[in-house]
Scaffold this motif. Structure first.
Motif, PDB file in Angstrom:
ATOM      1  N   THR A  66      21.903 -52.618-111.672  1.00  0.00           N
ATOM      2  CA  THR A  66      23.042 -53.483-112.004  1.00  0.00           C
ATOM      3  C   THR A  66      23.870 -53.752-110.747  1.00  0.00           C
ATOM      4  O   THR A  66      23.736 -53.059-109.733  1.00  0.00           O
ATOM      5  CB  THR A  66      23.948 -52.823-113.048  1.00  0.00           C
ATOM      6  N   ALA A  67      24.740 -54.734-110.835  1.00  0.00           N
ATOM      7  CA  ALA A  67      25.643 -55.031-109.712  1.00  0.00           C
ATOM      8  C   ALA A  67      26.532 -53.823-109.412  1.00  0.00           C
ATOM      9  O   ALA A  67      26.773 -53.502-108.246  1.00  0.00           O
ATOM     10  CB  ALA A  67      26.490 -56.259-110.031  1.00  0.00           C
ATOM     11  N   ASP A  68      27.009 -53.139-110.444  1.00  0.00           N
ATOM     12  CA  ASP A  68      27.845 -51.950-110.228  1.00  0.00           C
ATOM     13  C   ASP A  68      27.079 -50.870-109.475  1.00  0.00           C
ATOM     14  O   ASP A  68      27.616 -50.220-108.578  1.00  0.00           O
ATOM     15  CB  ASP A  68      28.370 -51.395-111.550  1.00  0.00           C
ATOM     16  N   GLU A  69      25.816 -50.668-109.832  1.00  0.00           N
ATOM     17  CA  GLU A  69      24.986 -49.677-109.135  1.00  0.00           C
ATOM     18  C   GLU A  69      24.754 -50.095-107.677  1.00  0.00           C
ATOM     19  O   GLU A  69      24.786 -49.259-106.768  1.00  0.00           O
ATOM     20  CB  GLU A  69      23.638 -49.510-109.854  1.00  0.00           C
ATOM     21  N   TYR A  70      24.547 -51.372-107.469  1.00  0.00           N
ATOM     22  CA  TYR A  70      24.343 -51.912-106.119  1.00  0.00           C
ATOM     23  C   TYR A  70      25.559 -51.627-105.230  1.00  0.00           C
ATOM     24  O   TYR A  70      25.430 -51.085-104.132  1.00  0.00           O
ATOM     25  CB  TYR A  70      24.077 -53.415-106.228  1.00  0.00           C
ATOM     26  N   PHE A  71      26.747 -51.973-105.716  1.00  0.00           N
ATOM     27  CA  PHE A  71      27.960 -51.775-104.910  1.00  0.00           C
ATOM     28  C   PHE A  71      28.259 -50.291-104.701  1.00  0.00           C
ATOM     29  O   PHE A  71      28.699 -49.897-103.617  1.00  0.00           O
ATOM     30  CB  PHE A  71      29.147 -52.512-105.529  1.00  0.00           C
ATOM     31  N   ALA A  72      28.001 -49.476-105.711  1.00  0.00           N
ATOM     32  CA  ALA A  72      28.198 -48.027-105.560  1.00  0.00           C
ATOM     33  C   ALA A  72      27.258 -47.459-104.494  1.00  0.00           C
ATOM     34  O   ALA A  72      27.658 -46.620-103.674  1.00  0.00           O
ATOM     35  CB  ALA A  72      27.987 -47.319-106.895  1.00  0.00           C
ATOM     36  N   GLU A  73      26.022 -47.911-104.486  1.00  0.00           N
ATOM     37  CA  GLU A  73      25.063 -47.437-103.488  1.00  0.00           C
ATOM     38  C   GLU A  73      25.446 -47.922-102.086  1.00  0.00           C
ATOM     39  O   GLU A  73      25.326 -47.167-101.114  1.00  0.00           O
ATOM     40  CB  GLU A  73      23.645 -47.888-103.845  1.00  0.00           C
ATOM     41  N   LEU A  74      25.907 -49.151-101.956  1.00  0.00           N
ATOM     42  CA  LEU A  74      26.375 -49.629-100.651  1.00  0.00           C
ATOM     43  C   LEU A  74      27.524 -48.757-100.138  1.00  0.00           C
ATOM     44  O   LEU A  74      27.540 -48.370 -98.974  1.00  0.00           O
ATOM     45  CB  LEU A  74      26.848 -51.084-100.735  1.00  0.00           C
ATOM     46  N   ARG A  75      28.482 -48.474-101.028  1.00  0.00           N
ATOM     47  CA  ARG A  75      29.618 -47.618-100.620  1.00  0.00           C
ATOM     48  C   ARG A  75      29.122 -46.250-100.157  1.00  0.00           C
ATOM     49  O   ARG A  75      29.571 -45.721 -99.151  1.00  0.00           O
ATOM     50  CB  ARG A  75      30.602 -47.462-101.770  1.00  0.00           C
ATOM     51  N   ARG A  76      28.179 -45.679-100.920  1.00  0.00           N
ATOM     52  CA  ARG A  76      27.653 -44.365-100.567  1.00  0.00           C
ATOM     53  C   ARG A  76      26.943 -44.416 -99.217  1.00  0.00           C
ATOM     54  O   ARG A  76      27.198 -43.601 -98.338  1.00  0.00           O
ATOM     55  CB  ARG A  76      26.691 -43.862-101.650  1.00  0.00           C
TER      56      ARG A  76
END
Length: 128
Positions: A66-76
């Motif tokens: 999902t987009a939320d998972e994508y942005f969370a992974e980028l932040r990580r």
């Protein structure tokens, strides 16, 4: 005085240049995975540490995450990456620079993650 940076898209940079609003000394760097020939020589080069990994970008584009998972992974990824720290605190980008991608203004985009990270390192970030 705090360093200032603008995180935006190339359409905004193009418009500023076309209508004479580009200030001498301002520099624009890309933060996108694929070159966009339509933007020609608008950029000074790429800030590669802020380019999303292709495998992650493809995962969200193909619906595997999902987009939320994508942005969370980028932040990580970017929070743990030493090259992000050195870019955010070093001299590759400087006061008044622009970091640009091709995503539409107002849409969810990795440049918002970049803006959040730079803010945490003391940059005054304008989202354009």
């Amino acid at each position: 005085r705090m360093n200032r940076i603008t995180v935006s898209n190339f359409a905004t940079v193009t418009a500023r240049k076309r209508f004479g609003k580009w200030v001498d000394g301002e520099r624009a760097f890309t933060i996108m995975a694929k070159p966009r020939p339509q933007y020609g020589e608008l950029g000074e080069g790429a800030v590669s540490c802020f380019v999303p990994p292709v495998r992650l970008l493809e995962s969200v584009q193909q619906g595997r995450i999902t987009a939320d998972e994508y942005f969370a992974e980028l932040r990580r990824l970017w929070t743990a990456d030493y090259s992000v720290l050195t870019t955010a605190t070093g001299d590759m980008v400087r006061d008044g620079d622009w970091l640009c991608c091709a995503c539409a203004v107002g849409k969810p985009c990795h440049r918002n993650v970049v803006a959040d990270i730079l803010s945490r390192f003391g940059w005054e970030v304008k989202r354009g």
